[in-house]
Design a protein around this motif. Structure first.
Motif, PDB file in Angstrom:
ATOM      1  N   GLN A 177       0.847  -1.214   0.000  1.00  0.00           N
ATOM      2  CA  GLN A 177       0.000   0.000   0.000  1.00  0.00           C
ATOM      3  C   GLN A 177       0.866   1.241   0.000  1.00  0.00           C
ATOM      4  N   LEU A 178       1.921   1.215  -0.784  1.00  0.00           N
ATOM      5  CA  LEU A 178       2.879   2.314  -0.806  1.00  0.00           C
ATOM      6  C   LEU A 178       2.208   3.611  -1.226  1.00  0.00           C
ATOM      7  N   ARG A 179       2.449   4.642  -0.435  1.00  0.00           N
ATOM      8  CA  ARG A 179       1.897   5.962  -0.702  1.00  0.00           C
ATOM      9  C   ARG A 179       3.007   6.823  -1.309  1.00  0.00           C
ATOM     10  N   ALA A 180       2.655   7.701  -2.222  1.00  0.00           N
ATOM     11  CA  ALA A 180       3.653   8.584  -2.830  1.00  0.00           C
ATOM     12  C   ALA A 180       4.417   9.314  -1.735  1.00  0.00           C
ATOM     13  N   GLY A 181       5.736   9.393  -1.883  1.00  0.00           N
ATOM     14  CA  GLY A 181       6.562  10.108  -0.914  1.00  0.00           C
ATOM     15  C   GLY A 181       7.161   9.243   0.175  1.00  0.00           C
ATOM     16  N   GLN A 182       6.772   7.962   0.232  1.00  0.00           N
ATOM     17  CA  GLN A 182       7.328   7.096   1.272  1.00  0.00           C
ATOM     18  C   GLN A 182       8.696   6.553   0.858  1.00  0.00           C
ATOM     19  N   ASP A 183       9.463   6.137   1.852  1.00  0.00           N
ATOM     20  CA  ASP A 183      10.792   5.585   1.626  1.00  0.00           C
ATOM     21  C   ASP A 183      10.747   4.069   1.672  1.00  0.00           C
ATOM     22  N   VAL A 184      11.459   3.449   0.718  1.00  0.00           N
ATOM     23  CA  VAL A 184      11.391   1.996   0.559  1.00  0.00           C
ATOM     24  C   VAL A 184      12.784   1.394   0.547  1.00  0.00           C
ATOM     25  N   VAL A 185      12.908   0.232   1.187  1.00  0.00           N
ATOM     26  CA  VAL A 185      14.110  -0.593   1.039  1.00  0.00           C
ATOM     27  C   VAL A 185      13.690  -1.893   0.377  1.00  0.00           C
ATOM     28  N   VAL A 186      14.375  -2.282  -0.676  1.00  0.00           N
ATOM     29  CA  VAL A 186      14.096  -3.558  -1.342  1.00  0.00           C
ATOM     30  C   VAL A 186      15.302  -4.463  -1.139  1.00  0.00           C
ATOM     31  N   ILE A 187      15.084  -5.580  -0.432  1.00  0.00           N
ATOM     32  CA  ILE A 187      16.183  -6.510  -0.184  1.00  0.00           C
ATOM     33  C   ILE A 187      16.177  -7.570  -1.283  1.00  0.00           C
ATOM     34  N   GLY A 193      12.902  -8.677  -7.153  1.00  0.00           N
ATOM     35  CA  GLY A 193      13.386  -7.444  -6.537  1.00  0.00           C
ATOM     36  C   GLY A 193      13.369  -6.271  -7.508  1.00  0.00           C
ATOM     37  N   LEU A 194      13.818  -6.500  -8.740  1.00  0.00           N
ATOM     38  CA  LEU A 194      13.822  -5.410  -9.720  1.00  0.00           C
ATOM     39  C   LEU A 194      12.406  -4.926  -9.981  1.00  0.00           C
ATOM     40  N   ASN A 195      11.456  -5.836  -9.925  1.00  0.00           N
ATOM     41  CA  ASN A 195      10.063  -5.450 -10.139  1.00  0.00           C
ATOM     42  C   ASN A 195       9.463  -4.756  -8.919  1.00  0.00           C
ATOM     43  N   ALA A 196       9.917  -5.142  -7.730  1.00  0.00           N
ATOM     44  CA  ALA A 196       9.493  -4.412  -6.525  1.00  0.00           C
ATOM     45  C   ALA A 196      10.012  -2.976  -6.608  1.00  0.00           C
ATOM     46  N   ILE A 197      11.226  -2.841  -7.122  1.00  0.00           N
ATOM     47  CA  ILE A 197      11.811  -1.502  -7.292  1.00  0.00           C
ATOM     48  C   ILE A 197      10.997  -0.692  -8.301  1.00  0.00           C
ATOM     49  N   GLN A 198      10.642  -1.330  -9.430  1.00  0.00           N
ATOM     50  CA  GLN A 198       9.809  -0.596 -10.402  1.00  0.00           C
ATOM     51  C   GLN A 198       8.451  -0.259  -9.807  1.00  0.00           C
ATOM     52  N   ASP A 212      21.707  -5.630  -1.969  1.00  0.00           N
ATOM     53  CA  ASP A 212      22.050  -6.902  -2.600  1.00  0.00           C
ATOM     54  C   ASP A 212      23.510  -7.231  -2.313  1.00  0.00           C
ATOM     55  N   MET A 213      23.844  -8.507  -2.445  1.00  0.00           N
ATOM     56  CA  MET A 213      25.207  -8.953  -2.170  1.00  0.00           C
ATOM     57  C   MET A 213      26.149  -8.620  -3.334  1.00  0.00           C
ATOM     58  N   SER A 214      25.580  -8.254  -4.474  1.00  0.00           N
ATOM     59  CA  SER A 214      26.410  -8.044  -5.660  1.00  0.00           C
ATOM     60  C   SER A 214      26.356  -6.602  -6.147  1.00  0.00           C
ATOM     61  N   GLU A 215      27.531  -6.033  -6.342  1.00  0.00           N
ATOM     62  CA  GLU A 215      27.666  -4.658  -6.829  1.00  0.00           C
ATOM     63  C   GLU A 215      26.995  -4.525  -8.203  1.00  0.00           C
ATOM     64  N   GLU A 216      27.177  -5.580  -9.013  1.00  0.00           N
ATOM     65  CA  GLU A 216      26.637  -5.567 -10.374  1.00  0.00           C
ATOM     66  C   GLU A 216      25.104  -5.463 -10.341  1.00  0.00           C
ATOM     67  N   LYS A 217      24.484  -6.231  -9.436  1.00  0.00           N
ATOM     68  CA  LYS A 217      23.015  -6.182  -9.343  1.00  0.00           C
ATOM     69  C   LYS A 217      22.537  -4.826  -8.832  1.00  0.00           C
ATOM     70  N   LYS A 222      19.568   0.277 -10.133  1.00  0.00           N
ATOM     71  CA  LYS A 222      19.437   1.722 -10.379  1.00  0.00           C
ATOM     72  C   LYS A 222      18.780   1.991 -11.728  1.00  0.00           C
ATOM     73  N   GLU A 223      19.027   1.097 -12.688  1.00  0.00           N
ATOM     74  CA  GLU A 223      18.371   1.265 -13.996  1.00  0.00           C
ATOM     75  C   GLU A 223      16.852   1.062 -13.871  1.00  0.00           C
ATOM     76  N   PHE A 224      16.441   0.308 -12.863  1.00  0.00           N
ATOM     77  CA  PHE A 224      15.015   0.037 -12.685  1.00  0.00           C
ATOM     78  C   PHE A 224      14.336   1.014 -11.723  1.00  0.00           C
ATOM     79  N   GLY A 225      15.121   1.943 -11.161  1.00  0.00           N
ATOM     80  CA  GLY A 225      14.500   2.975 -10.336  1.00  0.00           C
ATOM     81  C   GLY A 225      15.048   3.122  -8.934  1.00  0.00           C
ATOM     82  N   ALA A 226      15.995   2.254  -8.527  1.00  0.00           N
ATOM     83  CA  ALA A 226      16.580   2.434  -7.195  1.00  0.00           C
ATOM     84  C   ALA A 226      17.347   3.752  -7.177  1.00  0.00           C
ATOM     85  N   THR A 227      17.186   4.509  -6.093  1.00  0.00           N
ATOM     86  CA  THR A 227      17.908   5.778  -5.988  1.00  0.00           C
ATOM     87  C   THR A 227      19.238   5.582  -5.263  1.00  0.00           C
TER      88      THR A 227
END
Ligand SMILES: [Zn+2]
Ligand SMILES: [Zn+2]
Length: 364
Positions: A177-187, A193-198, A212-217, A222-227
């Motif tokens: 039920q994410l509301r605009a302006g809220q802060d999110v952590v996606v583990i 996970g990429l879709n949770a980020i989108q 994530d455990m991997s720098e590459e991921k 970030k390409e999918f919207g992680a800030t």
């Protein structure tokens, strides 16, 4: 009965075997879909490894798209030739969960061995795993499991919607039920996970921290919207996440991996009044511990979410629109394309921990 080719699991942990199996004609309310694409999900792999037990032999596969090739009696709103996505969400429409708008947790039992459409070539029992059995040329499923899509939408992109995309986006939008302006952590910055980020981006999150455990991921995230990206290998990654969130915890933490440490640490990322949505599925029997007193004191919560709490007839059409408007990434989620014969190689590739999806394409 007709004969089709399928990838069959005969023993947990062993390669799938491509063989001929029998598929029954659709019954009342069911449709036959000839598949163009099926993506490989980590749930398929967990099942094939025996993580959750279950009957064998079985046909896994549940992220599919294709064209309706046969209608059973009592099917309405669909025609032979329609392009559809096929999901594993078999819902009765009448139980308290379905009637209450939660078809992902339908309470009516369905026996995928005795009531399912599959048999081995010699007529033996064969489980239609996850009420889908899509590692096969065709499936027979209930009409409530499918959603019509535009013919112009590529089936490989469409197949991704049916599980990974609805699960991730739905976790943020429906379960969280994410509301605009809220802060999110996606583990976890894998397929879900990429879709949770989108989903968080689409819902208007203020800051989205991928862990994530991997720098590459993290870069892909970030390409999918992680800030922001935080390495899970840090001694206390939640401290880095707090910093990214301007010195506070998250309103919403989405756990998209099935690893127990991720579940044990998830609460550490929460701010006052925040909640954890549990999406990733650990193996049966595994347990996590947490300190309930903290949750009681600062009003935090945990909630489980299956398949993003979606109502596919409501949610898939808007996701298709967002994709066509360039606001939901699907093509970028695909890392490889394979034939059914190559399914074991595709599974091995998925197990290397790649962030994205491998898709089986049926060239027909
Ligand atoms: Zn899946
Ligand atoms: Zn139901």
């Amino acid at each position: 009965m007709q004969t089709i080719k399928a990838a069959v699991c005969h023993a947990f942990g062993e390669p799938l075997v491509i063989e001929e199996v029998q598929l029954a004609a659709p019954r009342m309310g069911e449709v036959e879909v000839t598949l163009d694409a099926v993506a490989i999900c980590h749930s398929d792999i967990s099942f094939a490894e025996g993580a959750w037990g279950g009957f064998l032999p079985a046909v896994y596969g549940h992220e599919a798209a294709g064209i309706i090739s046969h209608l059973g009696d009592g099917v309405s709103g669909f025609a032979v030739g329609d392009s559809v996505v096929v999901t594993l969400i078999r819902s009765c429409g009448n139980c308290p969960s379905c009637a209450g708008g939660k078809p992902t947790i339908c309470e009516t039992p369905y026996d995928p061995i005795n009531d399912g459409p599959l048999k081995t070539a010699d007529g033996g029992a064969l489980m239609q795993a996850m009420t889908c059995g899509a590692f096969a040329e065709k499936v027979v499923v209930d009409q409530r499991q499918i959603v019509k899509i535009p013919d112009t939408l590529s089936k490989e992109a469409a197949s991704l919607i049916s599980c990974g995309v609805i699960t991730g986006v739905g976790a943020a939008v429906n379960a969280g039920q994410l509301r605009a302006g809220q802060d999110v952590v996606v583990i976890g910055a894998g397929g879900v996970g990429l879709n949770a980020i989108q989903g968080a981006r689409i819902a208007g999150a203020r800051r989205i921290v991928a862990v994530d455990m991997s720098e590459e991921k993290l870069e892909i995230a970030k390409e999918f919207g992680a800030t922001h990206g935080v390495l899970g290998t840090l001694k206390s990654p939640w401290t880095a996440a707090f910093k990214a969130l301007g010195g506070k915890g998250a309103d919403l933490v989405l756990v998209t991996v099935g690893a127990i440490p991720a579940y044990e640490q998830a609460l550490r990322y929460l701010g006052y009044g925040g909640k954890v949505v549990m999406i990733g599925m650990p193996h049966s029997g595994q347990k996590a511990t947490y300190e309930p007193v903290i949750m009681a004191a600062v009003g935090q919560g945990m909630i489980g979410s299956k398949m993003g709490d979606v109502v596919i007839q409501r949610d898939i059409p808007w996701m298709v629109d967002l994709y066509q408007q360039g606001r939901l990434k699907l093509d970028e989620l695909i890392s490889g394309r394979w034939s059914l014969e190559q399914i074991n190689e595709a599974i091995a590739d998925t197990k290397t921990g790649s962030a994205k999806r491998n898709v089986i394409l049926f060239n027909r």
